[in-house]
Design a protein around this motif. Structure first.
Motif, short mmCIF file in Angstrom:
data_model
loop_
_atom_site.label_atom_id
_atom_site.label_comp_id
_atom_site.label_asym_id
_atom_site.label_seq_id
_atom_site.Cartn_x
_atom_site.Cartn_y
_atom_site.Cartn_z
N ILE A 61 0.85 -1.19 0.00
CA ILE A 61 0.00 0.00 0.00
C ILE A 61 0.88 1.24 0.00
O ILE A 61 1.90 1.30 0.72
CB ILE A 61 -0.94 0.00 1.21
N ASN A 62 0.50 2.21 -0.78
CA ASN A 62 1.26 3.46 -0.87
C ASN A 62 0.92 4.33 0.35
O ASN A 62 0.13 5.27 0.28
CB ASN A 62 0.92 4.19 -2.18
N LYS A 63 1.54 4.03 1.47
CA LYS A 63 1.21 4.69 2.73
C LYS A 63 1.87 6.06 2.87
O LYS A 63 1.30 6.96 3.48
CB LYS A 63 1.64 3.80 3.91
N ALA A 64 3.07 6.19 2.37
CA ALA A 64 3.84 7.42 2.57
C ALA A 64 4.53 7.80 1.27
O ALA A 64 5.71 7.50 1.07
CB ALA A 64 4.84 7.24 3.69
N PRO A 65 3.82 8.46 0.35
CA PRO A 65 4.42 8.79 -0.95
C PRO A 65 5.59 9.75 -0.85
O PRO A 65 6.57 9.62 -1.60
CB PRO A 65 3.25 9.39 -1.74
N VAL A 66 5.51 10.72 0.06
CA VAL A 66 6.63 11.67 0.20
C VAL A 66 7.87 10.96 0.73
O VAL A 66 9.00 11.22 0.27
CB VAL A 66 6.22 12.84 1.12
N TRP A 67 7.68 10.07 1.70
CA TRP A 67 8.80 9.29 2.21
C TRP A 67 9.44 8.46 1.10
O TRP A 67 10.68 8.35 1.03
CB TRP A 67 8.35 8.40 3.36
N CYS A 68 8.62 7.88 0.24
CA CYS A 68 9.16 7.08 -0.85
C CYS A 68 9.92 7.94 -1.86
O CYS A 68 10.95 7.50 -2.40
CB CYS A 68 8.03 6.32 -1.55
N ILE A 141 6.81 0.10 -5.19
CA ILE A 141 6.69 -0.43 -3.83
C ILE A 141 6.78 -1.95 -3.92
O ILE A 141 5.91 -2.60 -4.51
CB ILE A 141 5.38 0.00 -3.15
N VAL A 142 7.85 -2.48 -3.36
CA VAL A 142 8.11 -3.91 -3.38
C VAL A 142 7.85 -4.45 -1.98
O VAL A 142 8.41 -3.94 -0.99
CB VAL A 142 9.55 -4.21 -3.82
N GLU A 143 7.00 -5.45 -1.89
CA GLU A 143 6.69 -6.02 -0.58
C GLU A 143 7.94 -6.57 0.08
O GLU A 143 8.76 -7.22 -0.57
CB GLU A 143 5.63 -7.12 -0.73
N GLY A 146 10.06 -2.45 0.43
CA GLY A 146 9.58 -1.09 0.61
C GLY A 146 9.72 -0.27 -0.66
O GLY A 146 9.54 -0.79 -1.78
N CYS A 147 10.03 0.99 -0.51
CA CYS A 147 10.16 1.90 -1.65
C CYS A 147 11.40 1.54 -2.47
O CYS A 147 12.50 1.43 -1.93
CB CYS A 147 10.25 3.35 -1.17
N PHE A 148 11.20 1.39 -3.77
CA PHE A 148 12.28 0.98 -4.66
C PHE A 148 12.34 1.94 -5.84
O PHE A 148 11.33 2.23 -6.47
CB PHE A 148 12.03 -0.45 -5.18
N PRO A 149 13.54 2.49 -6.17
CA PRO A 149 13.63 3.45 -7.27
C PRO A 149 13.43 2.78 -8.63
O PRO A 149 13.76 1.60 -8.82
CB PRO A 149 15.04 4.01 -7.13
N ASP A 150 12.90 3.52 -9.55
CA ASP A 150 12.70 3.01 -10.90
C ASP A 150 13.70 3.67 -11.84
O ASP A 150 13.91 4.89 -11.80
CB ASP A 150 11.27 3.31 -11.38
N PHE A 249 4.39 9.65 -15.63
CA PHE A 249 5.45 9.67 -14.63
C PHE A 249 4.92 9.46 -13.21
O PHE A 249 5.62 8.94 -12.35
CB PHE A 249 6.22 11.00 -14.72
N SER A 250 3.69 9.84 -12.94
CA SER A 250 3.17 9.82 -11.57
C SER A 250 2.74 8.44 -11.09
O SER A 250 2.37 8.29 -9.92
CB SER A 250 1.97 10.77 -11.45
N ARG A 251 2.75 7.45 -11.92
CA ARG A 251 2.26 6.14 -11.50
C ARG A 251 3.23 5.47 -10.53
O ARG A 251 4.44 5.75 -10.53
CB ARG A 251 2.01 5.24 -12.71
N VAL A 252 2.68 4.59 -9.72
CA VAL A 252 3.44 3.83 -8.72
C VAL A 252 3.15 2.35 -8.93
O VAL A 252 1.99 1.93 -8.82
CB VAL A 252 3.09 4.26 -7.28
#
Length: 431
Positions: A61-68, A141-143, A146-150, A249-252
């Protein structure tokens, strides 16, 4: 090959964060910029990976987009930050053994710090900026991870992102080889060269060499393996345009663990990405966590903490000290003996050493009597009080001084004064 459970990585990453953070204060005092940068980047990397592994342990779940947004950019810079800090260390070690003059001015030291900051901070920040050129979308977002760069798998990505660790590792390896060569040539001058560096000892120098050498040994192979994973895991796309790369660009993208565990190359890439940071933390602590300065600072920290909470910090075996450093009020039973001990008070007037009632009691020795020969007991006269052997005071017991008799003046007992002059002549002072 199955990957370790996620809780194991969470524990290792948190321990790595603590291990690298503990020695940071006294390395700041040494003012070794490369070592401090290595510790800061590694500790922050372990902390970020620990938070991600806990927050996204069982969902995407995209809980913290700014943190990511922040953490993914940080991870892009971290990929070159640790090799850059290793480059700073190797560069400094080479300059120590290769300089002709062992003294440096304040301006030269300031310039060295600025150059290290440009390498250890400037290159990672530049890498974060260049990554945006080939960033296909916001982040993944990888289970469990966590947040993973593309990074869009296109040709410029290999030059702008993937090849940087290899280039930095090769430059660092050249400094490492030149340092070993200079050290073998100028072995006789090594102590003189270290004397100019107040915070650099021979033990710390060689530990830094081992740390930088380990980084060099792993940076280039891991960088090459990363390029192999990206080239073989998906087809390499050709660069079309800026708009094509940043389309939508905005997709997660959200990737459950069941999906990414099906591909062994993906598992190897993800696990390698996060475990290599923990490995760097443990290597650093193994080299510097048990050094002399580390043990000394551990003792200082324990002493300071113990004084605040009231724990015992004394090491004297003959007396028990309280946490505040004072002796407790307790009575001790002395061994039997026939020689009485007399305690005299110190007076302002100096007395001869033979006239004092001294014994073999040593103030520097706690509770020990050194009697080498038998002495006759002191027999007090009738005007003094007596002390029996049953009331011998111990060094730490409450000392009771002998009670002296009160001196009184009997006016009638004083003989009358007979003047030499006749009675008719009076003295100038009336008696």
């Amino acid at each position: 090959m199955s990957a370790p459970p996620n809780w194991f990585f969470s524990a290792c990453s948190f321990i790595g964060f603590v291990f690298v953070t503990i020695p940071l204060p006294w390395h700041f005092e040494a003012w070794n910029t490369g070592t401090c940068l290595y510790m800061i980047w590694t500790s922050l990397g372990c902390l970020v990976l620990f938070i991600n592994s806990v927050v996204w342990n069982s969902d995407v779940i995209n809980k913290a987009p700014v943190w990511c947004d922040i953490s993914t950019k940080f991870m892009i810079g971290l990929a070159v930050a640790i090799p850059s800090a290793s480059l700073c260390i190797n560069r400094r070690l080479y300059h120590i053994v290769s300089v002709e003059s062992v003294t440096k001015t304040r301006a030269e030291k300031r310039r060295d710090v600025l150059v290290d900051l440009a390498i250890g901070v400037g290159i990672p920040v530049l890498e974060m900026i260049l990554h945006y050129i080939v960033q296909g979308h916001r982040f993944n977002i990888v289970e469990e991870f966590g947040c993973f760069p593309d990074t869009w798998n296109t040709t410029p990505a290999y030059l702008l992102v993937f090849a940087w660790p290899i280039a930095i590792g090769l430059v660092s390896a050249s400094y490492c080889i030149r340092t070993i060569r200079e050290l073998s040539i100028r072995r006789a001058q090594f102590k003189e060269l270290l004397s100019a560096n107040r915070n650099m000892t021979s033990g710390r120098y060689f530990r830094l060499m081992v740390l930088a050498g380990v980084e060099v040994m792993f940076t280039v192979p891991l960088g090459a393996f990363s390029i192999y994973l990206n080239a073989s895991g998906a087809p390499v796309n050709r660069w079309v345009s800026w708009a094509n790369t940043h389309y939508d660009f905005s997709r997660v993208e959200q990737i459950p663990s069941v999906v990414w565990h099906q591909n062994q190359l993906t598992v190897a890439g993800i696990e390698l990405t996060r475990y290599v940071v923990v490995f760097c933390a443990f290597v650093f602590f193994a080299l510097f966590g048990f050094a002399d300065e580390a043990r000394r600072n551990y003792r200082l920290a324990y002493t300071s903490f113990a004084k605040k909470v009231g724990l015992s910090t004394g090491t004297d075996s003959s007396a028990t000290w309280s946490g505040t450093g004072s002796k407790p009020d307790a009575s001790y039973h002395c061994g039997s003996g026939d020689m009485p001990v007399f305690i005299t008070q110190r007076t302002e007037r100096k007395r001869d050493s033979m006239a004092s009632f001294s014994t073999s009691l040593s103030v520097g020795e706690f509770g020990s009597f050194d009697v080498t020969q038998e002495k006759q007991p002191y027999l007090p006269n009738s005007s003094m009080g007596t002390i029996s052997k049953d009331t011998i005071p111990c060094p730490y017991a409450d000392i009771t001084l002998p009670t002296l008799p009160q001196l009184t003046l009997d006016v009638n007992a004083v003989p009358p004064h007979t003047p030499d002059a006749p009675h008719s002549r009076r003295s100038s002072i009336d008696v």
